[in-house]
Design a protein around this motif. Structure first.
Motif, PDB file in Angstrom:
ATOM      1  N   LEU A 108     -23.464 -11.873  -6.554  1.00 22.68           N
ATOM      2  CA  LEU A 108     -22.462 -12.674  -5.857  1.00 22.68           C
ATOM      3  C   LEU A 108     -21.125 -12.631  -6.586  1.00 22.68           C
ATOM      4  O   LEU A 108     -20.066 -12.450  -5.974  1.00 22.68           O
ATOM      5  N   GLY A 109     -21.152 -12.774  -7.902  1.00 19.50           N
ATOM      6  CA  GLY A 109     -19.907 -12.709  -8.675  1.00 19.50           C
ATOM      7  C   GLY A 109     -19.232 -11.356  -8.576  1.00 19.50           C
ATOM      8  O   GLY A 109     -18.002 -11.269  -8.490  1.00 19.50           O
ATOM      9  N   ALA A 110     -20.041 -10.283  -8.574  1.00 26.56           N
ATOM     10  CA  ALA A 110     -19.461  -8.943  -8.484  1.00 26.56           C
ATOM     11  C   ALA A 110     -18.787  -8.720  -7.133  1.00 26.56           C
ATOM     12  O   ALA A 110     -17.700  -8.134  -7.060  1.00 26.56           O
ATOM     13  N   VAL A 111     -19.422  -9.173  -6.045  1.00 25.36           N
ATOM     14  CA  VAL A 111     -18.810  -9.020  -4.720  1.00 25.36           C
ATOM     15  C   VAL A 111     -17.500  -9.799  -4.637  1.00 25.36           C
ATOM     16  O   VAL A 111     -16.484  -9.291  -4.135  1.00 25.36           O
ATOM     17  N   LEU A 112     -17.492 -11.036  -5.136  1.00 22.70           N
ATOM     18  CA  LEU A 112     -16.269 -11.837  -5.099  1.00 22.70           C
ATOM     19  C   LEU A 112     -15.179 -11.211  -5.968  1.00 22.70           C
ATOM     20  O   LEU A 112     -14.000 -11.190  -5.584  1.00 22.70           O
ATOM     21  N   GLY A 113     -15.549 -10.687  -7.129  1.00 19.39           N
ATOM     22  CA  GLY A 113     -14.562 -10.023  -7.986  1.00 19.39           C
ATOM     23  C   GLY A 113     -13.997  -8.769  -7.353  1.00 19.39           C
ATOM     24  O   GLY A 113     -12.791  -8.490  -7.441  1.00 19.39           O
ATOM     25  N   ALA A 114     -14.855  -7.983  -6.681  1.00 18.40           N
ATOM     26  CA  ALA A 114     -14.385  -6.788  -5.997  1.00 18.40           C
ATOM     27  C   ALA A 114     -13.439  -7.139  -4.859  1.00 18.40           C
ATOM     28  O   ALA A 114     -12.401  -6.483  -4.657  1.00 18.40           O
ATOM     29  N   LEU A 115     -13.763  -8.192  -4.099  1.00 15.32           N
ATOM     30  CA  LEU A 115     -12.884  -8.628  -3.014  1.00 15.32           C
ATOM     31  C   LEU A 115     -11.528  -9.074  -3.539  1.00 15.32           C
ATOM     32  O   LEU A 115     -10.482  -8.747  -2.956  1.00 15.32           O
ATOM     33  N   ALA A 116     -11.534  -9.807  -4.651  1.00 12.62           N
ATOM     34  CA  ALA A 116     -10.270 -10.267  -5.229  1.00 12.62           C
ATOM     35  C   ALA A 116      -9.410  -9.088  -5.683  1.00 12.62           C
ATOM     36  O   ALA A 116      -8.198  -9.044  -5.433  1.00 12.62           O
ATOM     37  N   ALA A 117     -10.035  -8.098  -6.339  1.00 12.07           N
ATOM     38  CA  ALA A 117      -9.274  -6.936  -6.810  1.00 12.07           C
ATOM     39  C   ALA A 117      -8.720  -6.126  -5.650  1.00 12.07           C
ATOM     40  O   ALA A 117      -7.552  -5.707  -5.662  1.00 12.07           O
ATOM     41  N   MET A 118      -9.530  -5.902  -4.612  1.00 10.42           N
ATOM     42  CA  MET A 118      -9.066  -5.116  -3.474  1.00 10.42           C
ATOM     43  C   MET A 118      -7.967  -5.848  -2.707  1.00 10.42           C
ATOM     44  O   MET A 118      -7.017  -5.224  -2.210  1.00 10.42           O
ATOM     45  N   THR A 119      -8.069  -7.173  -2.618  1.00 11.42           N
ATOM     46  CA  THR A 119      -7.017  -7.951  -1.967  1.00 11.42           C
ATOM     47  C   THR A 119      -5.701  -7.805  -2.714  1.00 11.42           C
ATOM     48  O   THR A 119      -4.624  -7.672  -2.101  1.00 11.42           O
ATOM     49  N   LEU A 120      -5.754  -7.826  -4.030  1.00 12.38           N
ATOM     50  CA  LEU A 120      -4.535  -7.647  -4.825  1.00 12.38           C
ATOM     51  C   LEU A 120      -3.928  -6.265  -4.619  1.00 12.38           C
ATOM     52  O   LEU A 120      -2.701  -6.122  -4.525  1.00 12.38           O
ATOM     53  N   VAL A 121      -4.789  -5.244  -4.556  1.00 12.06           N
ATOM     54  CA  VAL A 121      -4.272  -3.888  -4.328  1.00 12.06           C
ATOM     55  C   VAL A 121      -3.501  -3.823  -3.019  1.00 12.06           C
ATOM     56  O   VAL A 121      -2.385  -3.313  -2.945  1.00 12.06           O
ATOM     57  N   PHE A 122      -4.085  -4.356  -1.959  1.00 12.15           N
ATOM     58  CA  PHE A 122      -3.427  -4.309  -0.654  1.00 12.15           C
ATOM     59  C   PHE A 122      -2.179  -5.183  -0.629  1.00 12.15           C
ATOM     60  O   PHE A 122      -1.158  -4.814  -0.041  1.00 12.15           O
ATOM     61  N   ALA A 123      -2.230  -6.353  -1.263  1.00  5.68           N
ATOM     62  CA  ALA A 123      -1.073  -7.243  -1.249  1.00  5.68           C
ATOM     63  C   ALA A 123       0.115  -6.639  -1.985  1.00  5.68           C
ATOM     64  O   ALA A 123       1.263  -6.741  -1.539  1.00  5.68           O
ATOM     65  N   LEU A 124      -0.149  -5.973  -3.119  1.00  7.83           N
ATOM     66  CA  LEU A 124       0.940  -5.444  -3.934  1.00  7.83           C
ATOM     67  C   LEU A 124       1.418  -4.074  -3.466  1.00  7.83           C
ATOM     68  O   LEU A 124       2.575  -3.719  -3.701  1.00  7.83           O
ATOM     69  N   ALA A 125       0.555  -3.310  -2.812  1.00  7.55           N
ATOM     70  CA  ALA A 125       0.923  -1.946  -2.415  1.00  7.55           C
ATOM     71  C   ALA A 125       1.154  -1.821  -0.921  1.00  7.55           C
ATOM     72  O   ALA A 125       1.329  -0.719  -0.412  1.00  7.55           O
ATOM     73  N   TRP A 126       1.196  -2.936  -0.192  1.00  6.71           N
ATOM     74  CA  TRP A 126       1.292  -2.880   1.266  1.00  6.71           C
ATOM     75  C   TRP A 126       2.572  -2.191   1.727  1.00  6.71           C
ATOM     76  O   TRP A 126       2.579  -1.382   2.642  1.00  6.71           O
TER      77      TRP A 126
END
Length: 324
Positions: A108-126
């Motif tokens: 569960l922690g790994a999935v939430l951490g992966a979602l947070a990292a991918m969200t940051l990638v899209f937010a900063l590189a959009w």
């Protein structure tokens, strides 16, 4: 004149040969040497490890193929974009903070951490991805890669802090887990379940993912709800990545290598790219783990070392070719 088999036939033939061969090598190899193991070792060690390796490789390869489609970036990979590092931070936090014995806490922690990292990638590189305003909008490959590297570096700093807080008994296991280690990976079914669920979520929308890969405006003209489909693909990729990291730690470049191997057979449509990427990723990691167990036997290498030895040259070759 030499006749080449159709791409799907070639991929099926390679799958029929590679999967049994990889399983046979994985089951016959061990740090003590080659040969058929005793019944106890087979059921308790080798078979669970091979199943965990195949499931982990399939999860990372599927995640890599999905990321490459939705970012229109052939260099996309959970490790390169910092998603694996984010999953590592989430899994370690759950291991350190969650109550003892909590079921599937690292997953569960790994999935939430992966979602947070991918969200940051899209937010900063959009903005660099062109926001999809034209069918030919550039995916901003270099910017996306830089954002992913920075997020990975930040996650690496967080992991270093947690390592400094760990006691001596935990330290060695955590370090090997972060390097990517399948030694003792007996719980193989969660990553298989997560990969199956991720494929079940993404595969029915495969044609729409192909249209998104051609450009957001192109997909919009065909009636595709681009934002919704992109969120679904990202969630599926993060689900698979989180389960893989929780099973075997941080293993890089499987999501880069496997989809490109599939494309070399001529398969590019998402409806065949996604399942065959998963299969080839599983085969790749089983073979990499076999090398890790036998290269310096009786000692064992972390499997992440072998995957990086193959993935880094391929990544550099693709990056230089794209720049050229």
């Amino acid at each position: 004149m030499t006749l080449k088999p159709p791409p799907l036939t070639l991929a099926l033939l390679l799958t029929a040969l590679a999967v049994p061969a990889a399983f046979a090598l994985g089951l016959l190899s061990g740090s003590a040497g080659w040969g058929w193991p005793s019944e106890e070792i087979f059921w308790l060690i080798r078979l669970p490890r091979v199943l965990a390796a195949f499931g982990t490789g399939a999860a990372l390869a599927l995640a890599g193929a999905l990321i490459q489609l939705v970012t229109r970036n052939p260099l996309g990979d959970p490790h390169v974009l910092g998603v694996t590092s984010g999953a590592s931070v989430g899994a370690l936090l759950m291991l350190m903070l969650a109550p003892a014995g909590l079921l599937l806490a690292p997953e569960l922690g790994a999935v939430l951490g992966a979602l947070a990292a991918m969200t940051l990638v899209f937010a900063l590189a959009w903005r660099s991805m062109g926001r999809g305003l034209a069918p030919s909008a550039s995916p901003g490959t270099v910017i996306v890669l830089l954002v992913g590297v920075m997020i990975g570096a930040a996650c690496g700093a967080a992991v270093s802090f947690m390592l400094a807080m760990a006691n001596d008994q935990q330290l060695r296991n955590i370090v090997f887990w972060l390097l990517g280690d399948l030694n003792g990976a007996a719980l193989w079914w969660p990553v298989w379940a997560a990969t199956s669920l991720a494929l079940l979520l993404a595969w029915p929308r495969a044609q729409e993912l192909d249209w998104i890969a051609r450009g957001d405006a192109w997909a919009w003209t065909l009636g595709v709800p681009v934002a919704k489909r992109r969120r679904l693909a990202i969630f599926a990729a993060c689900l698979a990545t989180g389960a893989a990291v929780a099973t075997a730690g941080s293993i890089g470049f499987v999501g880069l290598v496997a989809p490109h191997i599939v494309r070399l057979t001529g398969l590019r449509a998402a409806r065949v790219l996604l399942p065959f990427s998963a299969v080839f990723g599983g085969v790749f990691l089983v073979l990499a783990d076999t090398v890790a167990r036998t290269a310096i036997a009786p000692a064992q290498l972390p499997v992440g070392v072998i995957s990086a030895a193959v993935g880094v040259p391929l990544f550099l070759m693709l990056l230089l070719r794209r720049r050229a």
